[in-house]
Structures are given as structure tokens and as C-alpha cells.
Design a protein around this motif. Structure first.
Motif, PDB file in Angstrom:
ATOM      1  N   ASP A 133       0.762  -1.232   0.201  1.00  0.00           N
ATOM      2  CA  ASP A 133       0.144  -0.031  -0.218  1.00  0.00           C
ATOM      3  C   ASP A 133       0.983   1.407  -0.079  1.00  0.00           C
ATOM      4  O   ASP A 133       0.869   2.097   1.075  1.00  0.00           O
ATOM      5  CB  ASP A 133      -0.980   0.025   1.196  1.00  0.00           C
ATOM      6  CG  ASP A 133      -1.819  -1.245   1.313  1.00  0.00           C
ATOM      7  OD1 ASP A 133      -1.079  -2.493   1.739  1.00  0.00           O
ATOM      8  OD2 ASP A 133      -2.866  -1.253   0.859  1.00  0.00           O
ATOM      9  N   ASP A 168      -1.591  -3.385  -4.008  1.00  0.00           N
ATOM     10  CA  ASP A 168      -2.013  -1.992  -3.778  1.00  0.00           C
ATOM     11  C   ASP A 168      -0.839  -1.090  -4.091  1.00  0.00           C
ATOM     12  O   ASP A 168      -0.533  -0.371  -3.136  1.00  0.00           O
ATOM     13  CB  ASP A 168      -2.924  -1.613  -2.532  1.00  0.00           C
ATOM     14  CG  ASP A 168      -4.001  -2.155  -2.601  1.00  0.00           C
ATOM     15  OD1 ASP A 168      -4.545  -2.913  -3.500  1.00  0.00           O
ATOM     16  OD2 ASP A 168      -4.909  -1.904  -1.595  1.00  0.00           O
ATOM     17  N   ASN A 205      -6.082  -5.669  -4.654  1.00  0.00           N
ATOM     18  CA  ASN A 205      -7.371  -5.048  -5.239  1.00  0.00           C
ATOM     19  C   ASN A 205      -7.270  -3.801  -6.186  1.00  0.00           C
ATOM     20  O   ASN A 205      -8.012  -3.739  -7.252  1.00  0.00           O
ATOM     21  CB  ASN A 205      -8.438  -4.974  -4.101  1.00  0.00           C
ATOM     22  CG  ASN A 205      -8.329  -4.156  -3.254  1.00  0.00           C
ATOM     23  OD1 ASN A 205      -7.190  -4.145  -2.522  1.00  0.00           O
ATOM     24  ND2 ASN A 205      -8.890  -2.912  -2.953  1.00  0.00           N
ATOM     25  N   HIS A 206      -6.335  -3.055  -5.718  1.00  0.00           N
ATOM     26  CA  HIS A 206      -6.334  -1.611  -6.662  1.00  0.00           C
ATOM     27  C   HIS A 206      -5.403  -1.954  -7.803  1.00  0.00           C
ATOM     28  O   HIS A 206      -5.525  -1.253  -8.618  1.00  0.00           O
ATOM     29  CB  HIS A 206      -5.939  -0.666  -5.379  1.00  0.00           C
ATOM     30  CG  HIS A 206      -6.911  -0.231  -4.655  1.00  0.00           C
ATOM     31  ND1 HIS A 206      -7.831   0.427  -5.199  1.00  0.00           N
ATOM     32  CD2 HIS A 206      -6.719  -0.332  -3.483  1.00  0.00           C
ATOM     33  CE1 HIS A 206      -8.735   0.808  -4.170  1.00  0.00           C
ATOM     34  NE2 HIS A 206      -8.507   0.166  -3.025  1.00  0.00           N
ATOM     35  N   HIS A 323      -1.783  -9.974  -0.743  1.00  0.00           N
ATOM     36  CA  HIS A 323      -2.388  -8.699  -0.234  1.00  0.00           C
ATOM     37  C   HIS A 323      -3.351  -8.683   0.811  1.00  0.00           C
ATOM     38  O   HIS A 323      -3.248  -7.924   1.946  1.00  0.00           O
ATOM     39  CB  HIS A 323      -2.760  -7.804  -1.590  1.00  0.00           C
ATOM     40  CG  HIS A 323      -3.346  -6.458  -1.141  1.00  0.00           C
ATOM     41  ND1 HIS A 323      -2.745  -5.206  -0.739  1.00  0.00           N
ATOM     42  CD2 HIS A 323      -4.477  -5.773  -1.153  1.00  0.00           C
ATOM     43  CE1 HIS A 323      -3.400  -4.442  -0.555  1.00  0.00           C
ATOM     44  NE2 HIS A 323      -4.529  -4.769  -0.812  1.00  0.00           N
ATOM     45  N   HIS A 360      -3.189  -4.115   2.432  1.00  0.00           N
ATOM     46  CA  HIS A 360      -4.549  -4.153   2.480  1.00  0.00           C
ATOM     47  C   HIS A 360      -5.202  -3.072   3.810  1.00  0.00           C
ATOM     48  O   HIS A 360      -5.813  -2.183   3.345  1.00  0.00           O
ATOM     49  CB  HIS A 360      -5.573  -5.384   2.412  1.00  0.00           C
ATOM     50  CG  HIS A 360      -6.720  -5.382   1.736  1.00  0.00           C
ATOM     51  ND1 HIS A 360      -7.267  -4.608   0.658  1.00  0.00           N
ATOM     52  CD2 HIS A 360      -7.774  -6.154   2.471  1.00  0.00           C
ATOM     53  CE1 HIS A 360      -8.235  -4.851   0.445  1.00  0.00           C
ATOM     54  NE2 HIS A 360      -8.791  -5.658   1.467  1.00  0.00           N
TER      55      HIS A 360
HETATM   56 FE   LIG Z   1      -6.232  -3.188  -0.682  1.00  0.00          FE
END
Ligand SMILES: [Fe+2]
Length: 552
Positions: A133, A168, A205-206, A323, A360
Motif C-alpha cells: 500500500d 496496492d 485489489n487496486h 495482499h 490491504h
Molecule cells: Fe487493498
């Protein structure tokens, strides 16, 4: 101020287009990854504003041509040019100087030069670092923040052999009309460290972007060359590599999580790709949900990889990077996901995975070693009805500072890279005064509580016409597995010192883990309300040691 930023962004885009049109092949965003064998193989990757002519890496007298790889962003139609030079035949544990250039490199007279070190062979000690992240330091982008630059500096300050970047990466999907620019700022920021030591990423997810490939991963897959998983159709999405006596397994949990958190158009406006892409408008309420995309291929690969690793007497440690989280009790963040617990936790148990590293949730949390699951420990958040969250079972709740991971897997949430949104508030079960197992806490202290996704949170219409939302996790559980949470900041870096020699630590192989954190970096500290700002100061938060019997 905002207008000035928008103007300078537009001016930069114009300059960019001119350089692309002029065929500017100057290398930028230079970064390293491990090749198939980190002791002998490294991949040098980069991008350039336009198509490069004869892109290449030079090491001593060797000239290694780079493979070109490009894609055109499905939303704004920009073409991204990348290059990948596979450098093999290196000596283990050796330092090399390398040069990156092309015939149309505007710095050809003084081309980009840096050094890297190959991995040692055999049971040698080494250091790696990790967080997820990261975002970019360009605060013009959604979720980007200045701490992102200090985080890269922090990696360099510890001089690891390599860095694990737990998904991410830059949140380009949250800036959908300028995705290539966001990736460029990310790549330029990382180069400070990633040109000197491999940064090994995993998908989050990103990384799921509209109109960029079957799972939305074209931006990621074009920029990274990763060890081959030999699964047709899924090259680069998950992989493993080995360093000394440690096997690293990098997974894409997007394939198994229930949570829907990829690209999303909330509305009320549609997201309309530029005409030249040929892509239709993406209507409000659309999310790009890819759970199950590999049809079980990733899980089958994971089982094969773990089985081979555990049957190899020269491998002591198995470390998994993914993640999303099995064990996160962030209250303001996402929480844990039953999908991973159902599909992968039994494999982590069966093959005695030592350590799992996540992102995450934007903070730091450590679990006790866990093995197996407690049934009927969860409750539906809305109704209180019992729901089986397959809560990971702690094999001890004594926070001794030394943990035998042959007895259970330790999970670390490390989404503490550099976003503008720390998520360092954690759950407490205020409705329940029962003590934690082991009775180590005062009876009136409420137990820690985690949110858990046990089903898909697909978009639903809000009370505002044309505007959609995705719900938070649907279940909660008392987080008996939670050992330590950093409530003072959402920013930090974990440093891992792998010491395979049993003489270094009581007759067992060991990994000493130290979490350093950037106190004061939270824009607003949730516990104190104090306003903070990006800071270069990373200080020790905690240190602990994982031990395991030597296998051979
Ligand atoms: Fe995430």
C-alpha cells in the motif's frame, strides 16, 4: 492551489505527448526483480516516454538486449512503453554495476548507471524488508501522500537484499482517467531503491483496472517481469522464488477473497473512456469483481509449490506474500476475509507455512502463531446470528517474543507503506466483557474484535439517486489470534533478518523481525486527534523472533 496543480498536470501531459511523438527512448522508472534463480538471474525493467530503439542493459563487456512490452490504457488511450532485460549467468552473492540505455536515450552520453547484488547460495544469512500500500508522493492523486517517498528511503536505509511490496502499489484505479501518469509517479518514486535491489510485488485489489486486460492487470503485468509459474494464461499473476533456505510464495488473493474492492464506478456520472479506445461508457454501479478467475488453477499451483517446498530438506522457511488478510482486526479498514481462510488456510496449515505477509489494511498488526480453525466463533454484524468465520486458532496467546512457527503460522498486516489514509484504529468487542483465552488481560478489558467478509459486497444503490456503494464486512469475531497492533501510526516498515545457522539462536534457525514505524505521519492520529505530516523518522516499534527446527 488546486487550479495550479491541475494546470501543471496538464502541462506535464502535453510535454509527455510531445516526447512520445518524438520517439524519446530515455529510460525511466528503472526497477529490478529476481529472475528464475535469484543467485544468478536478475531482470532489469524500465519505461520510456516513447518507443525506444535498441533498448539494452550493459554489464561489463556484456550487452543484454531488452524485450519490449507495451499496452494502451483502456480509459485514456495512452500507450505505455516498457522494456525488460533478463540478465542471467551471474555469480551468487556478487555486486554488479549496470547501465541502461537505448539509441534514442537523451542521456546517452551519461546513461543511467546503478549497482545490484545477487542472492547468496546455500544456507546464508540475508535481510529483506516489506510493506504494502505504497501509493505515490504526488498528492494530486487519490490516496497518494508524501510518506510514500520517505517509505522508499526507509527501504534504502536498511539495505536489504530485496523488498517485498505487498500489493496496492499506486491506486491508479482510483484515478481512472490518468492511470499511466499515476503509475509513472509510482515508478519514479520507487526507482530510488528498486533500481538497486529487487522489489518483488504481488497483486492487490487496486491493481484491478477497467478495460485493461481480462483481470484488469495489464498495467501491472506490462511493467513487471516475475518468475514463471508455468501455468498457461496466468504468467506473472503469482510466482515463487527461493533465497538460501527460504522459499517465498507470492499469491494473488483477488482470486479467492469475497470482498469486492477492485475498480468501481460509484456514480452518479458514468466513467467514459476516450473515443479512440473503442471502449463503451462504464455505468454507475459497475465493479470489476474477479473472484474465481483462475478456476482453481492458483490453488492447485499453491498446493504443488508448498508440497515441493516442504519435501525439500534444504528449505527451512516458507514465507507467503499476499495482499488481503486472513488476520486483520482494523476497525476502519477492510478486516479479514473468509475466502482466503476457506481456500488457502488449510494448505498453509498442512505444509506448515511459517509466515504470511499482507497489506490491504493501512497499519501494522501481528498475529500469534495460528493453526486450524475455531468453528462458530463469528456473528453476523447486522443480526448477531452465528456465522462460521473459520477463525484461525492461536496455538499460544503468550506474547513471549519468540515463536515456534513449526507449530503455527504468524500473520503480519503491513499495509503501512505510504497512502494518505492510515487505518490504524482497531476493533474491540465492547458488548462482551469476557477475557482473552489464557486470561492474560484484566477481565473488564473487552476482547479484540475483527470484521470478516463472509460474502460478496457487490454494489448497491444508496439513497442518493444514481449513486452506489459497497458495504463493509458482514461479520465480526473476537480476534483471539491478535497479538500486537500499532495504534500510534499507520506507517512503518518491517525488517527481516534470516539467520539459518542454528548456532546463532539456540540450536534453531531463526528470523528476527523488527517493525519500525513513522510516528507523527498520520494526517490525523485517530487516538489523539493530533495532526501530523510525512516524516523521515522511522523508529523501532517492536522486535520478535521466529524459530524453527532446521530441516536437513
Ligand atoms: Fe487493498
Amino acid at each position: 492551489m488546486l487550479a495550479a496543480t491541475a494546470n501543471s498536470t496538464r502541462a506535464a501531459a502535453r510535454t509527455r505527448k510531445a516526447r512520445a511523438a518524438a520517439g524519446d527512448g530515455t529510460p525511466e522508472q528503472i526497477h529490478l526483480t529476481w529472475g528464475e534463480n535469484p543467485a544468478t538471474d536478475v531482470v532489469v525493467s524500465w519505461a520510456s516516454p516513447g518507443a525506444a530503439t535498441r533498448p539494452r542493459v550493459r554489464i561489463g563487456q556484456r550487452v543484454i538486449p531488452a524485450e519490449p512490452r507495451q499496452y494502451t490504457d483502456g480509459i485514456n488511450g495512452e500507450t505505455v512503453w516498457t522494456y525488460h532485460a533478463r540478465v542471467g549467468g551471474l555469480r551468487p552473492g556478487a555486486t554488479y554495476v549496470y547501465v541502461v540505455t537505448a539509441d534514442n536515450d537523451s542521456n546517452a552520453a551519461d546513461p543511467f548507471t546503478a549497482t545490484f547484488r545477487t542472492a547468496p547460495r546455500g544456507r546464508a544469512a540475508f535481510r529483506f524488508t516489506s510493506f504494502g500500500d505504497l501509493a505515490t508522493p504526488n498528492a494530486a492523486w487519490v490516496l497518494s501522500y508524501g510518506q510514500s517517498a520517505y517509505a522508499v528511503d526507509a527501504v534504502e536505509s536498511f539495505q536489504p537484499l530485496f523488498h517485498l511490496l505487498n500489493g496496492d502499489l499506486c491506486y491508479a484505479d482510483l484515478n481512472p482517467t490518468v492511470q499511466p501518469e499515476v503509475w509513472r509517479d509510482f515508478g519514479s518514486n520507487n526507482q530510488t531503491s528498486a533500481a538497486s535491489r529487487p522489489w518483488m510485488p504481488c497483486l492487490g485489489n487496486h491493481e484491478v483496472e477497467f478495460d485493461n486486460g481480462p483481470q484488469g492487470f495489464s498495467s501491472y503485468l506490462t511493467r513487471y517481469t516475475l518468475p514463471d509459474n508455468h501455468v498457461p494464461g496466468f504468467s506473472g499473476l503469482w510466482y515463487s522464488f527461493r533465497i538460501g533456505s527460504a522459499l517465498f510464495v507470492s499469491l494473488d488473493a483477488d482470486d479467492v477473497v469475497y470482498q469486492d474492492a477492485g475498480a468501481f464506478v460509484a456514480g452518479p456520472a458514468a466513467l467514459t473512456p476516450v473515443t479512440g479506445t473503442g471502449n463503451p461508457a462504464i455505468e454507475p454501479g459497475t465493479s470489476f469483481y474477479i473472484r474465481g478467475y483462475s478456476g482453481g488453477a492458483q490453488t492447485a499451483w499453491l498446493e504443488r509449490t508448498l508440497a515441493a517446498g516442504r519435501s525439500d530438506p534444504s528449505i527451512d522457511w516458507i514465507i507467503v506474500q499476499m495482499h488481503q488478510c486472513v488476520c486483520s482486526s482494523s476497525a476502519t479498514g477492510n478486516g479479514s476475509d473468509l475466502g482466503i481462510r476457506q481456500q488457502w488456510l488449510p494448505l498453509l496449515d498442512r505444509y506448515h507455512v511459517d509466515l504470511v505477509l499482507n497489506g490491504h489494511d493501512h497499519g501494522y498488526e501481528r498475529s500469534f502463531p495460528v493453526r486450524g480453525a475455531d468453528v462458530d466463533a463469528g456473528h453476523e454484524a447486522a443480526t448477531g446470528a452465528m456465522v462460521n468465520t473459520l477463525r484461525p486458532h492461536p496455538v499460544t496467546t503468550t506474547d513471549s517474543g519468540v515463536f515456534d512457527t513449526s507449530q503455527g503460522t504468524v500473520h503480519l498486516t503491513l499495509g503501512c507503506g505510504g497512502t494518505d489514509t492510515p487505518l490504524d484504529e482497531y476493533g474491540m468487542d465492547t458488548a462482551d466483557g469476557s477475557p482473552l483465552p489464557g486470561g492474560s488481560r484484566p477481565p473488564r478489558t473487552p476482547p479484540r474484535q475483527a470484521k470478516v467478509f463472509t460474502r460478496a459486497n457487490r454494489p448497491v444503490l444508496t439513497s442518493t439517486p444514481g449513486v452506489y456503494t459497497r458495504a463493509a464486512a458482514d461479520a465480526v469475531e473476537d480476534a483471539t489470534w491478535s497479538a500486537r497492533r500499532d495504534t500510534s501510526t499507520g506507517y512503518g516498515i518491517a525488517v527481516f533478518d534470516v539467520r539459518p545457522d542454528p548456532e546463532d539462536f539456540g540450536g534453531q534457525t531463526s528470523i528476527t523481525v523488527t517493525q519500525y514505524h513513522a510516528v507523527g505521519a498520520d494526517p490525523v492520529n485517530p487516538a489523539t486527534g493530533a495532526k501530523g505530516a510525512p516524516t523521515p523518522d522511522y523508529t523501532e516499534f517492536e522486535t520478535f523472533t521466529l524459530v524453527s527446527p532446521r530441516r536437513a
